[in-house]
Design a protein around this motif. Sequence first.
Motif, PDB file in Angstrom:
ATOM      1  N   UNK A 405       0.833  -1.201   0.000  1.00 20.14           N
ATOM      2  CA  UNK A 405       0.000   0.000   0.000  1.00 20.14           C
ATOM      3  C   UNK A 405       0.871   1.256   0.000  1.00 20.14           C
ATOM      4  N   UNK A 406       0.287   2.318  -0.506  1.00 18.11           N
ATOM      5  CA  UNK A 406       1.002   3.601  -0.563  1.00 18.11           C
ATOM      6  C   UNK A 406       0.433   4.506   0.522  1.00 18.11           C
ATOM      7  N   UNK A 407       1.337   5.128   1.274  1.00 21.97           N
ATOM      8  CA  UNK A 407       0.940   5.838   2.495  1.00 21.97           C
ATOM      9  C   UNK A 407       1.254   7.329   2.375  1.00 21.97           C
ATOM     10  N   UNK A 432       9.436  -3.342  -4.426  1.00 23.56           N
ATOM     11  CA  UNK A 432       8.493  -3.720  -5.486  1.00 23.56           C
ATOM     12  C   UNK A 432       8.882  -3.107  -6.829  1.00 23.56           C
ATOM     13  N   UNK A 433       9.034  -3.959  -7.855  1.00 23.48           N
ATOM     14  CA  UNK A 433       9.467  -3.440  -9.164  1.00 23.48           C
ATOM     15  C   UNK A 433       8.469  -2.456  -9.771  1.00 23.48           C
ATOM     16  N   UNK A 434       7.176  -2.568  -9.417  1.00 25.20           N
ATOM     17  CA  UNK A 434       6.191  -1.681 -10.056  1.00 25.20           C
ATOM     18  C   UNK A 434       5.978  -0.381  -9.279  1.00 25.20           C
ATOM     19  N   UNK A 435       6.683  -0.222  -8.151  1.00 27.53           N
ATOM     20  CA  UNK A 435       6.388   0.913  -7.272  1.00 27.53           C
ATOM     21  C   UNK A 435       6.728   2.252  -7.929  1.00 27.53           C
ATOM     22  N   UNK A 449       9.704   8.777 -15.994  1.00 27.40           N
ATOM     23  CA  UNK A 449      11.156   8.555 -15.878  1.00 27.40           C
ATOM     24  C   UNK A 449      11.705   9.037 -14.544  1.00 27.40           C
ATOM     25  N   UNK A 450      10.922   9.815 -13.814  1.00 22.54           N
ATOM     26  CA  UNK A 450      11.523  10.477 -12.656  1.00 22.54           C
ATOM     27  C   UNK A 450      11.762   9.500 -11.504  1.00 22.54           C
ATOM     28  N   UNK A 451      12.972   9.506 -10.977  1.00 22.35           N
ATOM     29  CA  UNK A 451      13.313   8.540  -9.933  1.00 22.35           C
ATOM     30  C   UNK A 451      12.764   8.960  -8.569  1.00 22.35           C
ATOM     31  N   UNK A 452      12.662   8.002  -7.679  1.00 25.66           N
ATOM     32  CA  UNK A 452      12.286   8.298  -6.297  1.00 25.66           C
ATOM     33  C   UNK A 452      13.491   8.127  -5.392  1.00 25.66           C
ATOM     34  N   UNK A 506      16.489  -2.929 -11.156  1.00 30.34           N
ATOM     35  CA  UNK A 506      17.912  -2.588 -11.244  1.00 30.34           C
ATOM     36  C   UNK A 506      18.683  -2.991  -9.982  1.00 30.34           C
ATOM     37  N   UNK A 507      17.922  -3.349  -8.940  1.00 32.25           N
ATOM     38  CA  UNK A 507      18.564  -3.799  -7.702  1.00 32.25           C
ATOM     39  C   UNK A 507      17.480  -4.456  -6.860  1.00 32.25           C
ATOM     40  N   UNK A 508      17.816  -4.824  -5.623  1.00 31.36           N
ATOM     41  CA  UNK A 508      16.764  -5.396  -4.763  1.00 31.36           C
ATOM     42  C   UNK A 508      15.913  -4.302  -4.106  1.00 31.36           C
ATOM     43  N   UNK A 509      16.238  -3.032  -4.403  1.00 29.19           N
ATOM     44  CA  UNK A 509      15.330  -1.930  -4.053  1.00 29.19           C
ATOM     45  C   UNK A 509      15.085  -1.106  -5.331  1.00 29.19           C
ATOM     46  N   UNK A 510      14.402  -1.743  -6.309  1.00 26.66           N
ATOM     47  CA  UNK A 510      14.323  -1.143  -7.652  1.00 26.66           C
ATOM     48  C   UNK A 510      13.626   0.213  -7.684  1.00 26.66           C
ATOM     49  N   UNK A 511      12.657   0.435  -6.792  1.00 28.77           N
ATOM     50  CA  UNK A 511      11.880   1.684  -6.880  1.00 28.77           C
ATOM     51  C   UNK A 511      12.718   2.914  -6.579  1.00 28.77           C
ATOM     52  N   UNK A 512      13.870   2.720  -5.957  1.00 26.99           N
ATOM     53  CA  UNK A 512      14.708   3.878  -5.606  1.00 26.99           C
ATOM     54  C   UNK A 512      16.096   3.792  -6.237  1.00 26.99           C
ATOM     55  N   UNK A 513      16.252   2.881  -7.208  1.00 26.60           N
ATOM     56  CA  UNK A 513      17.544   2.761  -7.896  1.00 26.60           C
ATOM     57  C   UNK A 513      17.399   3.326  -9.299  1.00 26.60           C
TER      58      UNK A 513
END
Length: 607
Positions: A405-407, A432-435, A449-452, A506-513
């Motif tokens: 879930x998104x908080x 999560x890859x889709x995050x 394209x914008x990263x988190x 791109x890593x095991x924390x893809x949403x922020x890589x």
Amino acid sequence: MGYVLGISAYYHDSAAALVRDGQIIAAAQEERFSRKKHDPRFPQRAVNYCLGEGFIEPSELDAVVFYDSPLLTLDRVIKNSLTVAPSGREQFVAASRALLGAKARFAQELEACLGEPARLLVTHHHMAHAASCFYPSPFEHAAILTIDGVGEWATCTLGVGTGTRIELLSELQYPHSLGLLYSAFTYYCGFKVNSGEYKLMGLAPYGQPRYADIIRDELIDIRDDGSLRLDTSAFGFLDSPLMTNPRFEELFGGPARKPDSLITRREMDLAASIQVVTEEIVLKLVAHITKLTGTKKVVMAGGVALNCVANGRVLRESGLEGLFVQPAAGDAGGALGAALLASHQVFDAPRKVNPRDALSGSFLGPAFSTHEVEAYFDREDCPSHHVPDPEERARIVAGALADGQIVGFMSGRMEFGPRALGARSILGDPRRPDMQSRMNLKIKFRESFRPFAPAVLVEHAADYFELEGESPYMLLVAPVKQERQLPMKYAVTEGDDMLPILNQPRSDIPAVTHVDYSARVQTVGADANPEFRRLLKAFHAKTGCPVLVNTSFNVRGEPIVCTPQDAYRCFMRTGIDLLVVEDRLLWKHEQRPGSGDESWRSEYEPD
Ligand SMILES: [Fe+2]
């Protein structure tokens, strides 16, 4: 007691800050109250907030300090118009009218706001930037570097600070400006000047710097000390409202990209090119200033200091003993610098150097009590759950995050500066890859394209990122640890379509890589927002992952939320699943559809 109010206004991101005897009481940008992004108007609401936070009446102010000298700016406009006349005539007339009015308008608007005349002081623009980064820094003695588009005549200053004294040693003058050079590329790539620079930086890792040599050969002359000269014949900003001109277009293959049209390989490569050149210049400036001042502790402010990719390289490559960047590095921070400068240099307030820094985590804005929050949700009849135990609350929210879930998270005093640091944040599970695409498209309504950015418990930061020291203000970019990186199937150097690149982990924390395996890290330590740190700990305990996606609590075109009402409206208009406001939890599926005020959307400004 000596109270000083600092104000920045009339350009972009107006703000107010209150200082008492050199101690920061409050600071906030007007946009958070007026709900108009980058609001440049006199910051009446921010001033009222600052006085209220200090529990003082306007009559108790010893001085009000404006962060910029309108007369010096007028001098620049006049001289500029003489060099480019007659083509700059219209620009000149408009700019000088605005400037001539600014000083009179400021005194008038200030008196109307305070209800009485105040002792008015004025600082120089770059002195305000310098004060904003030196005084709150953890250093007794440091080299000071300020870089922006332009303030009065200066575009970059080198200085030194010791105790309460600041001395500016040299400056680079308009039109020779790294900030304006970067903004010219921001404009040319179809983003908005003064706010889209961050997008350009985020786009850079998708490209190759194949235009870097053209920039070096045709647009600028970079000296060894980091100073530069622009070839003004390729820029439009001297004699027109546009940043670039036909010669610029000729050099880089055609007209500027139209805003909101498809981003192509050209824009990605342009972004990569100007980023590389910017880093080269910043590194040279830092090398020069450390030699000039004989200290390896450096403080930085000005809009270019928000280029956290360049800052990360400075930290890794410049051999510094310390680097402190003011999180409100843009002109909003000038309000704080102006107030601190007057407090220390006019009213002789002593300076106590805090070994961490004196910004209190940049949590300098308004907070709302649990009673106020309860009263708001009761009045609006919004179903909410009261969870008074902080540990239990953290466990429930961590569980929701772990379930995907998104908080929306609001707690304590609002951040000063453009980054959300856990007081007004939208959070998600970085594993999560889709995050990334979910949050960009369904929550923030912004470019995919914008990263988190990752927020990580400081004690675990080294397990995830190649980062020495801390990054509490999200101002440093660091590589994700090699052992966590995953090979990518699609090269970033091919084609116009970014989607295949985006959709591969791109890593095991893809949403922020990011695509170049970098991350804009926020380390969360003991000085951070306590609720936020508790939540990260609970998420770590539940999942083994001490990292969360942390993005600002707003949608595209809207300022970051300030009040519980702003937070609820944003929650109801986006795909946020759970809203946390202090000790209240609100689940989307329990809310009445259509709750929240529809009218707020009309205040949006496109990015
Ligand atoms: Fe500035």
